[in-house]
Design a protein around this motif. Structure first.
Motif, short mmCIF file in Angstrom:
data_model
loop_
_atom_site.label_atom_id
_atom_site.label_comp_id
_atom_site.label_asym_id
_atom_site.label_seq_id
_atom_site.Cartn_x
_atom_site.Cartn_y
_atom_site.Cartn_z
N ALA A 71 0.85 -1.20 0.00
CA ALA A 71 0.00 0.00 0.00
C ALA A 71 0.88 1.25 0.00
CB ALA A 71 -0.92 0.00 1.22
N GLY A 72 0.55 2.18 -0.88
CA GLY A 72 1.31 3.41 -1.00
C GLY A 72 2.34 3.39 -2.11
N ASP A 73 2.64 2.18 -2.65
CA ASP A 73 3.56 2.11 -3.79
C ASP A 73 2.90 2.70 -5.04
OD1 ASP A 73 5.40 0.82 -2.23
OD2 ASP A 73 5.05 -1.18 -3.08
N PRO A 74 3.68 3.34 -5.91
CA PRO A 74 3.11 3.82 -7.18
C PRO A 74 2.67 2.64 -8.04
CG PRO A 74 5.25 4.83 -6.74
CD PRO A 74 5.09 3.72 -5.74
N VAL A 75 1.57 2.83 -8.76
CA VAL A 75 1.07 1.77 -9.65
C VAL A 75 1.84 1.85 -10.96
CG1 VAL A 75 -0.92 0.82 -10.86
CG2 VAL A 75 -1.21 1.83 -8.58
N CYS A 76 2.90 1.07 -11.05
CA CYS A 76 3.74 1.04 -12.25
C CYS A 76 3.49 -0.21 -13.09
CB CYS A 76 5.22 1.10 -11.88
SG CYS A 76 5.70 2.60 -11.00
N SER A 77 2.85 -1.22 -12.50
CA SER A 77 2.68 -2.51 -13.18
C SER A 77 1.33 -3.11 -12.85
CB SER A 77 3.78 -3.50 -12.75
OG SER A 77 5.06 -2.98 -12.97
N ILE A 78 0.91 -4.04 -13.71
CA ILE A 78 -0.25 -4.88 -13.42
C ILE A 78 0.21 -6.32 -13.56
CG2 ILE A 78 -1.08 -4.76 -15.82
CD1 ILE A 78 -3.93 -4.95 -14.57
N TYR A 79 -0.31 -7.20 -12.69
CA TYR A 79 0.24 -8.54 -12.55
C TYR A 79 -0.80 -9.62 -12.88
CZ TYR A 79 3.94 -6.16 -9.97
OH TYR A 79 4.98 -5.33 -9.60
N SER A 112 -6.53 -1.23 -9.60
CA SER A 112 -5.41 -0.31 -9.39
C SER A 112 -4.92 0.31 -10.69
CB SER A 112 -4.25 -1.04 -8.71
OG SER A 112 -4.62 -1.49 -7.43
N LEU A 113 -5.32 -0.25 -11.81
CA LEU A 113 -4.88 0.28 -13.10
C LEU A 113 -5.32 1.73 -13.28
CD1 LEU A 113 -3.33 -0.64 -15.65
CD2 LEU A 113 -5.54 -1.23 -16.66
N ASP A 114 -6.41 2.12 -12.60
CA ASP A 114 -6.92 3.49 -12.70
C ASP A 114 -6.52 4.34 -11.50
OD1 ASP A 114 -8.22 3.06 -15.15
OD2 ASP A 114 -9.95 2.18 -14.15
N SER A 115 -5.58 3.86 -10.72
CA SER A 115 -5.15 4.60 -9.52
C SER A 115 -3.69 5.02 -9.65
CB SER A 115 -5.31 3.73 -8.27
OG SER A 115 -6.66 3.33 -8.10
N ARG A 116 -3.31 6.00 -8.86
CA ARG A 116 -1.91 6.45 -8.83
C ARG A 116 -1.09 5.60 -7.87
NH1 ARG A 116 1.17 10.21 -6.02
NH2 ARG A 116 -0.58 10.64 -4.63
N LEU A 117 -1.72 5.21 -6.75
CA LEU A 117 -1.03 4.42 -5.73
C LEU A 117 -1.84 3.17 -5.41
CD1 LEU A 117 -0.12 7.28 -3.20
CD2 LEU A 117 1.35 6.34 -5.00
N TYR A 118 -1.15 2.10 -4.99
CA TYR A 118 -1.85 0.92 -4.50
C TYR A 118 -2.47 1.24 -3.15
CZ TYR A 118 0.56 -1.86 -8.06
OH TYR A 118 1.03 -2.36 -9.24
N HIS A 119 -3.67 0.72 -2.91
CA HIS A 119 -4.37 0.99 -1.66
C HIS A 119 -4.36 -0.21 -0.72
CE1 HIS A 119 -5.72 4.82 -3.21
NE2 HIS A 119 -6.17 4.22 -4.30
N CYS A 120 -3.64 -1.27 -1.07
CA CYS A 120 -3.55 -2.45 -0.22
C CYS A 120 -2.26 -3.18 -0.55
CB CYS A 120 -4.78 -3.35 -0.42
SG CYS A 120 -5.16 -3.63 -2.15
#
Length: 236
Positions: A71-79, A112-120
């Motif tokens: 949580a709080g990391d920038p969303v740079c990837s999708i897994y 999370s693809l539509d978010s700036r940061l991960y929320h979990c």
């Protein structure tokens, strides 16, 4: 620590980069957590994924309990979870884990693809192989390919149905009712085959593992279920 290997097309297999085999994926997905059959929306999504996006994929290997992201990391990837399991979690004030999603052979934290940061947090439940796609490239592929975009929407709709079922299950007060709901909603013909430890299943049901074991024993004694290893069948 996760190991990163650049691959040219699709999936990691035995540590080597090789052409993505959709036939292999279809066989692998033939039996899911419940034995309910192939995940058709995901298969369609992978089939329609643009070549340019596949070529950017990285195969990553995580040991059990490794963090995929926090949580709080920038969303740079999708897994995409190719093998093993990743759970999406938050933590209560008391420190107990609240499981939001479990992913086997599917994407994790799609929203999370539509978010700036991960929320979990995303944590590997066991040794797991993941495909990592750059988030920006994934968004571009969705924008440029209407077929890929439609397949992604189908995948999100399926995940939404799963989450609705989970919310319905957690709203039930009795442990036995949650177990019965899980068997009937996740299984086939009143039978479910678990592909996770009982302790992990208890967390998914919102129960302590002690409460789960007690309830399973009581339901067996009352003739409500039959337990054979990881296979649980409802008898009523």
């Amino acid at each position: 620590m996760a190991h990163v290997v650049l691959i040219t097309m699709g999936m990691l297999r035995k540590g080597r980069a090789e052409r993505y085999d959709f036939g292999h994926m279809k066989k692998a997905m033939g039996v899911g957590v419940s034995g309910s059959g192939a995940d058709l929306p995901l298969m369609r999504l992978m089939r329609l994924m643009p070549q340019s996006l596949r070529e950017l994929a990285k195969a990553r290997q995580f040991a059990a309990h490794d963090a995929v992201f926090q949580a709080g990391d920038p969303v740079c990837s999708i897994y995409l979870v190719a093998a093993g399991e990743v759970r999406l979690v938050r933590y209560s004030r008391s420190g107990s884990e609240v499981i939001l999603q479990r992913s086997r052979q599917g994407f994790v934290a799609e929203a999370s693809l539509d978010s700036r940061l991960y929320h979990c947090n995303a944590v590997a439940s066991e040794p797991s192989d993941l495909l990592e796609f750059p988030a920006d490239a994934f968004r571009t592929a969705l924008h440029d390919s209407s077929d890929f975009r439609a397949a992604w929407q189908s995948q999100l709709s399926q995940e939404l149905r799963k989450l609705r079922s989970q919310c319905e299950r957690l709203s039930l007060h009795r442990a036995a009712d949650r177990i019965a709901h899980y068997i009937h909603s996740e299984g086939v013909d009143g039978c479910v085959t678990l592909q996770q430890p009982r302790k992990a299943w208890a967390a998914e049901l919102g129960l302590t593992h002690e409460a789960l074991y007690r309830t399973l024993r009581r339901m067996q004694d009352e003739g409500l279920i039959q337990v054979d290893g990881n296979r649980i069948r409802a008898l009523v």
